[in-house]
Design a protein around this motif. Structure first.
Motif, PDB file in Angstrom:
ATOM      1  N   PRO A   1       0.792  -1.420  -0.058  1.00  9.56           N
ATOM      2  CA  PRO A   1       0.079  -0.368  -0.079  1.00  9.56           C
ATOM      3  C   PRO A   1       0.744   1.024  -0.157  1.00  9.56           C
ATOM      4  CG  PRO A   1      -0.925  -1.856   1.413  1.00  9.56           C
ATOM      5  CD  PRO A   1       0.540  -1.668   1.023  1.00  9.56           C
ATOM      6  N   TYR A   2       1.971   1.431   0.799  1.00  9.05           N
ATOM      7  CA  TYR A   2       3.237   2.489   0.763  1.00  9.05           C
ATOM      8  C   TYR A   2       3.962   1.969   0.620  1.00  9.05           C
ATOM      9  CZ  TYR A   2       2.839   2.202   5.934  1.00  9.05           C
ATOM     10  OH  TYR A   2       2.693   2.216   6.963  1.00  9.05           O
ATOM     11  N   LEU A   3       5.297   2.805   0.846  1.00  9.35           N
ATOM     12  CA  LEU A   3       6.495   2.886   0.562  1.00  9.35           C
ATOM     13  C   LEU A   3       7.315   4.106   1.584  1.00  9.35           C
ATOM     14  CD1 LEU A   3       7.346   1.692  -2.624  1.00  9.35           C
ATOM     15  CD2 LEU A   3       7.376   0.656  -0.917  1.00  9.35           C
ATOM     16  N   THR A   4       8.078   3.853   2.106  1.00  6.53           N
ATOM     17  CA  THR A   4       8.901   5.725   3.002  1.00  6.53           C
ATOM     18  C   THR A   4       8.697   6.047   1.531  1.00  6.53           C
ATOM     19  OG1 THR A   4       9.739   3.883   4.457  1.00  6.53           O
ATOM     20  CG2 THR A   4      10.647   5.954   4.379  1.00  6.53           C
ATOM     21  N   LEU A   5       8.361   7.338   2.007  1.00  8.88           N
ATOM     22  CA  LEU A   5       9.182   8.276   0.535  1.00  8.88           C
ATOM     23  C   LEU A   5      10.870   8.313   0.375  1.00  8.88           C
ATOM     24  CD1 LEU A   5       7.555  10.181  -0.966  1.00  8.88           C
ATOM     25  CD2 LEU A   5       8.209  11.702   0.181  1.00  8.88           C
ATOM     26  N   PRO A   6      11.168   7.929  -0.978  1.00  4.33           N
ATOM     27  CA  PRO A   6      13.198   8.069  -0.341  1.00  4.33           C
ATOM     28  C   PRO A   6      13.370   9.351  -1.028  1.00  4.33           C
ATOM     29  CG  PRO A   6      11.077   6.470  -2.734  1.00  4.33           C
ATOM     30  CD  PRO A   6      10.917   7.537  -2.366  1.00  4.33           C
ATOM     31  N   GLN A   7      14.537   9.953  -0.237  1.00  3.04           N
ATOM     32  CA  GLN A   7      15.436  11.284  -0.433  1.00  3.04           C
ATOM     33  C   GLN A   7      16.241  11.401  -0.588  1.00  3.04           C
ATOM     34  OE1 GLN A   7      13.856  13.026   1.806  1.00  3.04           O
ATOM     35  NE2 GLN A   7      11.871  11.751   2.054  1.00  3.04           N
ATOM     36  N   GLY A   8      16.808  12.530  -1.678  1.00  4.87           N
ATOM     37  CA  GLY A   8      17.903  12.531  -2.490  1.00  4.87           C
ATOM     38  C   GLY A   8      17.769  12.120  -3.746  1.00  4.87           C
ATOM     39  N   VAL A   9      16.361  12.165  -4.033  1.00  5.57           N
ATOM     40  CA  VAL A   9      16.003  11.683  -5.366  1.00  5.57           C
ATOM     41  C   VAL A   9      15.645  13.075  -7.085  1.00  5.57           C
ATOM     42  CG1 VAL A   9      15.083   9.535  -4.735  1.00  5.57           C
ATOM     43  CG2 VAL A   9      13.197  10.817  -4.806  1.00  5.57           C
ATOM     44  N   GLY A  10      15.770  13.794  -6.076  1.00  6.33           N
ATOM     45  CA  GLY A  10      15.218  15.345  -7.286  1.00  6.33           C
ATOM     46  C   GLY A  10      13.725  15.373  -6.842  1.00  6.33           C
ATOM     47  N   ASP A  11      13.308  15.628  -7.815  1.00  8.54           N
ATOM     48  CA  ASP A  11      11.814  16.261  -7.983  1.00  8.54           C
ATOM     49  C   ASP A  11      11.036  16.039  -8.271  1.00  8.54           C
ATOM     50  OD1 ASP A  11      12.505  16.524 -10.887  1.00  8.54           O
ATOM     51  OD2 ASP A  11      12.110  18.648 -10.963  1.00  8.54           O
ATOM     52  N   ARG A  12      11.468  14.660  -8.543  1.00  4.99           N
ATOM     53  CA  ARG A  12      10.080  13.262  -8.840  1.00  4.99           C
ATOM     54  C   ARG A  12      10.865  12.401  -9.108  1.00  4.99           C
ATOM     55  NH1 ARG A  12      12.963  15.655 -13.510  1.00  4.99           N
ATOM     56  NH2 ARG A  12      11.443  17.323 -13.533  1.00  4.99           N
ATOM     57  N   ILE A  13       9.351  11.420  -9.170  1.00  7.70           N
ATOM     58  CA  ILE A  13       9.262   9.870  -8.800  1.00  7.70           C
ATOM     59  C   ILE A  13       8.949   8.766 -10.229  1.00  7.70           C
ATOM     60  CG2 ILE A  13      10.011   7.766  -7.687  1.00  7.70           C
ATOM     61  CD1 ILE A  13      10.035   9.223  -5.119  1.00  7.70           C
ATOM     62  N   THR A  14       9.477   8.743 -10.956  1.00 10.40           N
ATOM     63  CA  THR A  14       8.617   7.398 -11.788  1.00 10.40           C
ATOM     64  C   THR A  14       7.746   5.725 -11.220  1.00 10.40           C
ATOM     65  OG1 THR A  14       9.506   8.396 -13.552  1.00 10.40           O
ATOM     66  CG2 THR A  14       8.545   6.875 -14.220  1.00 10.40           C
ATOM     67  N   VAL A  15       7.588   5.618 -10.736  1.00 13.42           N
ATOM     68  CA  VAL A  15       6.656   4.192 -10.284  1.00 13.42           C
ATOM     69  C   VAL A  15       5.898   3.560 -11.642  1.00 13.42           C
ATOM     70  CG1 VAL A  15       5.620   3.215  -9.215  1.00 13.42           C
ATOM     71  CG2 VAL A  15       5.914   5.342  -8.128  1.00 13.42           C
ATOM     72  N   MET A  16       6.761   2.033 -12.269  1.00 18.10           N
ATOM     73  CA  MET A  16       5.904   1.409 -13.033  1.00 18.10           C
ATOM     74  C   MET A  16       5.871   0.836 -12.328  1.00 18.10           C
ATOM     75  SD  MET A  16       8.979  -1.158 -15.139  1.00 18.10           S
ATOM     76  CE  MET A  16       9.063   0.155 -16.537  1.00 18.10           C
ATOM     77  N   TYR A  17       4.845  -0.003 -12.452  1.00 19.32           N
ATOM     78  CA  TYR A  17       3.920  -1.131 -12.251  1.00 19.32           C
ATOM     79  C   TYR A  17       3.751  -2.532 -13.124  1.00 19.32           C
ATOM     80  CZ  TYR A  17       1.625   2.645  -8.613  1.00 19.32           C
ATOM     81  OH  TYR A  17       0.977   2.668  -7.536  1.00 19.32           O
ATOM     82  N   SER A  18       3.376  -3.466 -12.211  1.00 19.12           N
ATOM     83  CA  SER A  18       3.578  -4.682 -13.019  1.00 19.12           C
ATOM     84  C   SER A  18       2.554  -5.942 -12.594  1.00 19.12           C
ATOM     85  CB  SER A  18       4.927  -5.119 -13.763  1.00 19.12           C
ATOM     86  OG  SER A  18       5.146  -6.709 -14.260  1.00 19.12           O
ATOM     87  N   ASP A  19       2.135  -6.543 -13.627  1.00 15.22           N
ATOM     88  CA  ASP A  19       1.516  -7.810 -12.791  1.00 15.22           C
ATOM     89  C   ASP A  19       1.859  -8.942 -13.203  1.00 15.22           C
ATOM     90  OD1 ASP A  19       0.491  -7.941 -15.536  1.00 15.22           O
ATOM     91  OD2 ASP A  19      -1.566  -7.575 -15.375  1.00 15.22           O
ATOM     92  N   GLY A  20       3.468  -8.815 -13.737  1.00 16.83           N
ATOM     93  CA  GLY A  20       3.896  -9.856 -14.338  1.00 16.83           C
ATOM     94  C   GLY A  20       3.769  -9.976 -16.181  1.00 16.83           C
ATOM     95  N   THR A  21       3.184  -9.178 -16.922  1.00 11.56           N
ATOM     96  CA  THR A  21       3.220  -9.922 -17.593  1.00 11.56           C
ATOM     97  C   THR A  21       3.046  -8.286 -18.406  1.00 11.56           C
ATOM     98  OG1 THR A  21       1.428 -11.496 -18.271  1.00 11.56           O
ATOM     99  CG2 THR A  21       1.647 -10.346 -19.467  1.00 11.56           C
ATOM    100  N   ARG A  22       2.055  -7.283 -18.199  1.00 14.59           N
ATOM    101  CA  ARG A  22       1.888  -5.862 -18.430  1.00 14.59           C
ATOM    102  C   ARG A  22       2.383  -4.751 -17.341  1.00 14.59           C
ATOM    103  NH1 ARG A  22      -2.543  -8.712 -19.726  1.00 14.59           N
ATOM    104  NH2 ARG A  22      -2.982  -9.021 -22.296  1.00 14.59           N
ATOM    105  N   PHE A  23       2.998  -3.701 -18.184  1.00 19.01           N
ATOM    106  CA  PHE A  23       3.002  -2.967 -17.450  1.00 19.01           C
ATOM    107  C   PHE A  23       2.554  -0.982 -17.306  1.00 19.01           C
ATOM    108  CE2 PHE A  23       6.261  -5.139 -19.149  1.00 19.01           C
ATOM    109  CZ  PHE A  23       7.198  -5.844 -17.701  1.00 19.01           C
ATOM    110  N   SER A  24       1.966  -0.426 -16.104  1.00 19.87           N
ATOM    111  CA  SER A  24       1.998   0.869 -16.549  1.00 19.87           C
ATOM    112  C   SER A  24       3.252   1.873 -15.984  1.00 19.87           C
ATOM    113  CB  SER A  24       0.550   0.864 -15.810  1.00 19.87           C
ATOM    114  OG  SER A  24       0.192   2.473 -15.333  1.00 19.87           O
TER     115      SER A  24
END
Length: 440
Positions: A224-247
């Motif tokens: 449901p959630y992660l600790t927000l990373p620090q020192g990564v710049g002004d944005r984070i990209t999240v790639m989701y996958s079900d093992g076959t497809r991606f968002s």
């Protein structure tokens, strides 16, 4: 490197601006997002978190729907009673008007994942108390299928008229930062409707920093959630996958408005957060063959012409879609006056697959199931120093994505265009354009 960072920041801002202004232009009126609107969103997100649900992300189309309904209600002598408050001037309820023009909400086949709640009264606190005291309204707010929200709050003689539209779309999985509490909330798709080329329930994720570098060596299990990373710049990209497809979704860490009421306890009980270290970041991440983009900064491209610059002539009378392509950009264009469903179109070459569903981001204006007549989708390399022009024959860009140059396969080979498993056309690399028919 600084040039790449600056360009990525610029392009995300431009895409968001294009999307928002497109939606507004379609309605010939202006949506005003006020502190009252932000307060409703924050209160609903805090409520959902207390229920163990992911928060919802503001969406331009749902916001447009909410404001249109609120303005209509304010224009009539007396507010309708009961459920009739959700019926618009054409006699349509929210699920009926969402997939229709001008909203063109993307649906799960016949299932329209949209609903609406309303309240007239003094303030946000009273609205939340009313909705929480109603089983019907609570079921709507606590629906796990909803990941996006649109809110209108118009002044009324009793305080405000609040209209809230909640919804979800295939392959749209937001991720929402809670800066004050140091968390990154993830979402997932709980809708059971079977659809081709749809990411089902995500089982794993990867995070990338503002330069596109991975924050972990392997996929992480969805939670449901992660600790927000620090020192990564002004944005984070999240790639989701079900093992076959991606968002893929991009998270702005510099947002000025919080989507949460941070006076409440924001906890999802029983689920520990996974810390995200930022040390030992490798230089590149290898993207799967069917995912765009790879997140490294590729070499600078040699100057070439940007677009084809030629008005296409359909090779067959029934052709309804054109491709224009050069070494720097590719455009998919509806060359008819009627909407065209391009949601199942893929372009392939050199073992790489480019799917139209890659344009299905939070910045897409309209629907891939009904690409508006004379409008287009465009992509270009993310090393471009500024936004590229659209093709002159394209009335309006509905979506823009960026790729690394090593995934722009049409620079070295022909383009095979498919709808599902059916070959629609083979576009010769040297022609810079082709037309074909996408069966409807």
């Amino acid at each position: 490197m600084k040039k790449g960072i600056l360009f990525l920041t610029l392009i995300i801002g431009l895409i968001l601006l294009i999307s928002l202004t497109t939606v507004v232009a379609q309605q010939t009126s202006t949506v005003s997002v006020t502190p009252e609107v932000d307060a409703v969103t924050a209160a609903i997100n805090s409520w959902r978190l207390e229920l163990g649900l992911w928060p919802v992300q503001p969406d331009a189309v749902l916001t447009r729907m909410a404001f249109d309904q609120a303005r209509y209600l304010m224009s009539i002598p007396q507010l309708p009673a009961g459920g009739d408050i959700h019926i618009d001037q054409n006699g349509l309820n929210p699920r009926q008007r969402a997939p229709a023009a001008p909203y063109n909400w993307v649906t799960y086949g016949p299932e329209v994942t949209v609903n609406e709640i309303a309240y007239v009264g003094a303030n946000v606190r009273r609205a939340i108390e009313y909705w929480q005291g109603s089983s019907v309204h609570t079921r709507t707010v606590s629906n796990g299928a909803y990941r996006q929200i649109g809110v209108a709050a118009l002044p009324h003689q009793f305080g405000f008229l609040y209209i809230v539209v909640l919804g979800g779309q295939p392959n749209v999985l937001p991720a929402i930062p809670d800066i004050a509490n140091g968390r990154l909330y993830l979402s997932n798709d709980s809708v059971s409707a079977p659809l081709p080329a749809r990411l089902s329930s995500a089982t794993q994720i990867q995070l990338f920093d503002a330069l596109g570098r991975p924050l972990s060596q392997t996929w992480l299990p969805w939670q449901p959630y992660l600790t927000l990373p620090q020192g990564v710049g002004d944005r984070i990209t999240v790639m989701y996958s079900d093992g076959t497809r991606f968002s893929v979704t991009t998270v702005n860490l510099n947002a000025q408005t919080s989507l949460f009421n941070n006076q409440l306890q924001l906890l999802v009980d029983g689920v520990p957060a996974t810390p995200m270290p930022v040390q030992n970041i490798p230089a590149e991440v290898a993207a799967p063959a069917t995912v765009t983009p790879r997140f490294e900064v590729p070499p600078t491209i040699a100057p070439t012409s940007v677009t084809s610059g030629i008005t296409p002539e359909p090779s067959r009378p029934n052709d309804n879609v054109a491709l224009y392509y050069s070494s720097r950009t590719l455009t998919l264009h509806n060359i008819t006056d009627a909407p065209v469903d391009v949601s199942r179109v893929t372009m392939q070459g050199n073992g790489i697959t480019l799917r139209t569903t890659f344009w299905q981001t939070e910045w897409l204006s309209g629907s891939l199931n009904a690409l508006v007549g004379r409008d287009c989708l465009q992509l270009w390399a993310w090393t471009e120093p500024s936004e590229l022009p659209r093709e002159a024959v394209c009335r309006q860009r509905r979506g823009v994505i960026t790729l690394s140059t090593d995934r722009m396969f049409w620079r070295t080979t022909d383009i095979s265009v498919y709808q599902g498993d059916s070959l629609l056309a083979t576009c010769a690399r040297a022609d810079n354009q082709c037309t074909f028919n996408v069966p409807q």
